[in-house]
Design an enzyme around this catalytic site. Structure first.
Site, PDB file in Angstrom:
ATOM      1  N   ASN A   7       0.870  -1.169   0.000  1.00 44.95           N
ATOM      2  CA  ASN A   7       0.000   0.000   0.000  1.00 44.95           C
ATOM      3  C   ASN A   7       0.911   1.225   0.000  1.00 44.95           C
ATOM      4  OD1 ASN A   7      -1.414   2.354   0.914  1.00 44.95           O
ATOM      5  ND2 ASN A   7      -3.044   1.062   1.692  1.00 44.95           N
ATOM      6  N   GLU A  35      -3.951   1.612  -3.068  1.00 47.24           N
ATOM      7  CA  GLU A  35      -4.129   3.024  -2.739  1.00 47.24           C
ATOM      8  C   GLU A  35      -3.190   3.897  -3.581  1.00 47.24           C
ATOM      9  OE1 GLU A  35      -5.283   5.647   1.209  1.00 47.24           O
ATOM     10  OE2 GLU A  35      -4.078   3.842   1.478  1.00 47.24           O
ATOM     11  N   ASP A 147      -3.817  -4.831   0.913  1.00 41.36           N
ATOM     12  CA  ASP A 147      -4.164  -4.203   2.181  1.00 41.36           C
ATOM     13  C   ASP A 147      -5.605  -4.590   2.481  1.00 41.36           C
ATOM     14  OD1 ASP A 147      -4.829  -2.611   4.308  1.00 41.36           O
ATOM     15  OD2 ASP A 147      -4.431  -0.701   3.311  1.00 41.36           O
ATOM     16  N   ASN A 149      -6.989  -4.473   5.603  1.00 45.00           N
ATOM     17  CA  ASN A 149      -7.523  -3.590   6.628  1.00 45.00           C
ATOM     18  C   ASN A 149      -8.219  -4.316   7.781  1.00 45.00           C
ATOM     19  OD1 ASN A 149      -6.908  -0.789   6.383  1.00 45.00           O
ATOM     20  ND2 ASN A 149      -8.046  -0.731   4.461  1.00 45.00           N
ATOM     21  N   ASP A 218      -1.832  -6.093   6.143  1.00 47.81           N
ATOM     22  CA  ASP A 218      -1.544  -6.442   4.750  1.00 47.81           C
ATOM     23  C   ASP A 218      -1.199  -7.932   4.683  1.00 47.81           C
ATOM     24  OD1 ASP A 218      -1.093  -3.532   3.363  1.00 47.81           O
ATOM     25  OD2 ASP A 218      -0.377  -3.561   5.433  1.00 47.81           O
ATOM     26  N   ASP A 249       2.758   4.874   4.982  1.00 48.61           N
ATOM     27  CA  ASP A 249       2.603   4.375   6.342  1.00 48.61           C
ATOM     28  C   ASP A 249       2.593   2.851   6.409  1.00 48.61           C
ATOM     29  OD1 ASP A 249       0.181   4.502   4.988  1.00 48.61           O
ATOM     30  OD2 ASP A 249      -0.970   5.320   6.647  1.00 48.61           O
ATOM     31  N   HIS A 250       2.636   2.194   5.273  1.00 55.77           N
ATOM     32  CA  HIS A 250       2.730   0.734   5.186  1.00 55.77           C
ATOM     33  C   HIS A 250       4.135   0.318   4.753  1.00 55.77           C
ATOM     34  CE1 HIS A 250      -1.715  -0.287   5.088  1.00 55.77           C
ATOM     35  NE2 HIS A 250      -1.736   1.016   4.896  1.00 55.77           N
TER      36      HIS A 250
END
Length: 260
Positions: A7, A35, A147, A149, A218, A249-250
């Site tokens: 991501n 994303e 991802d 979530n 993930d 941020d991943h």
């Protein structure tokens, strides 16, 4: 074959960091991005083509969006589920590469309640039926990456008692995810690393990466044959630990598979 899911939280914001990662640190055969936050016309094709990738994009302006980049080309590409309702948000792309079907997914983040929460649960129910109706997971070469979530278990979050009942770690989210896995999918990271946290996401605001206050949201999920072909799976922290340019941020998950 080395396959990564990542991501990127905007492909155009992260592309130079990704190219550096690929050229200096970890060359990858197949890249699955989530994303990407851009339409296909805005995707930086030339950056990846210069490294030998062919790219398939299912993009959306400013939100969502998924992409697959392959050094082996594509035998087949499907952009979206083929359902107008579920394809309004660009969250699914599928490609066949060297006889392996790879489904790249950006699952909804959801909310504590209301329409977004319901949409997330229904997304996983729809995805379960979509896969179950099309694949024999005991025989077919299938990977579901992305991802998703949802953090499955206490080991998958840095503070389970603090985070229990929050988005991505709610009981009904976890239940619908386990129901999805029950059709015969293997969570490769957890099966290969039963005692490691394997976090893949850390909050930007609290410098959480440096305290390892993360979540594992993930995944690379596999059918039986692809589980048997998996040689290694790791979370590659190199991109996430960069201070400049700003990282996603991943962190990517990278799995290596034997050729058939």
């Amino acid at each position: 074959m080395k396959i990564a899911t990542f991501n990127v939280n905007s492909i155009n914001a992260r592309v130079d960091l990704i190219i550096r990662w690929l050229t200096e640190k970890n060359p990858i055969d197949v890249l699955c991005f989530q994303e990407i936050k851009c339409e296909e016309s805005k995707f930086p094709f030339e950056k990846f083509e210069s490294l030998g990738y062919e790219c398939a994009i299912f993009g959306q302006k400013a939100y969502n969006g998924v992409a697959i980049c392959s050094k082996f080309g594509f035998e087949d590409v499907q952009k979206g589920f083929g359902d107008p309702f579920w394809d309004e948000q660009k969250r699914f792309i599928k490609a066949r590469i060297k006889g392996i079907d790879i489904c790249n997914i950006y699952a909804p983040h959801g909310d504590l309640e209301g329409e977004k929460h319901t949409y997330k649960l229904e997304f996983f129910r729809y995805l379960k039926n979509y896969i179950k109706e099309r694949y024999n997971l005991a025989k077919d070469n299938l990977l579901i990456v992305g991802d998703l979530n949802i953090a499955r278990e206490d080991i998958d979050v840095w503070a389970p008692e603090l985070l229990r009942g929050t988005v991505d770690f709610m009981d009904d989210e976890r239940e619908v995810f386990e129901d999805f896995l029950s059709i015969g999918l293997h969570d490769l990271y957890r099966e290969c690393h039963p005692e490691d946290h394997g976090y893949t996401w850390w909050d930007y605001m609290t410098a959480a990466i440096w305290r390892n206050e993360g979540m594992r949201i993930d995944y690379i999920l596999a059918s039986d044959p692809m589980k048997d072909r998996c040689q290694e799976i790791v979370v590659d922290l190199w991109t996430r630990r960069r201070r400049s340019p700003k990282p996603s941020d991943h962190a990517p998950i990278v799995a290596t598979f034997e050729d058939a």
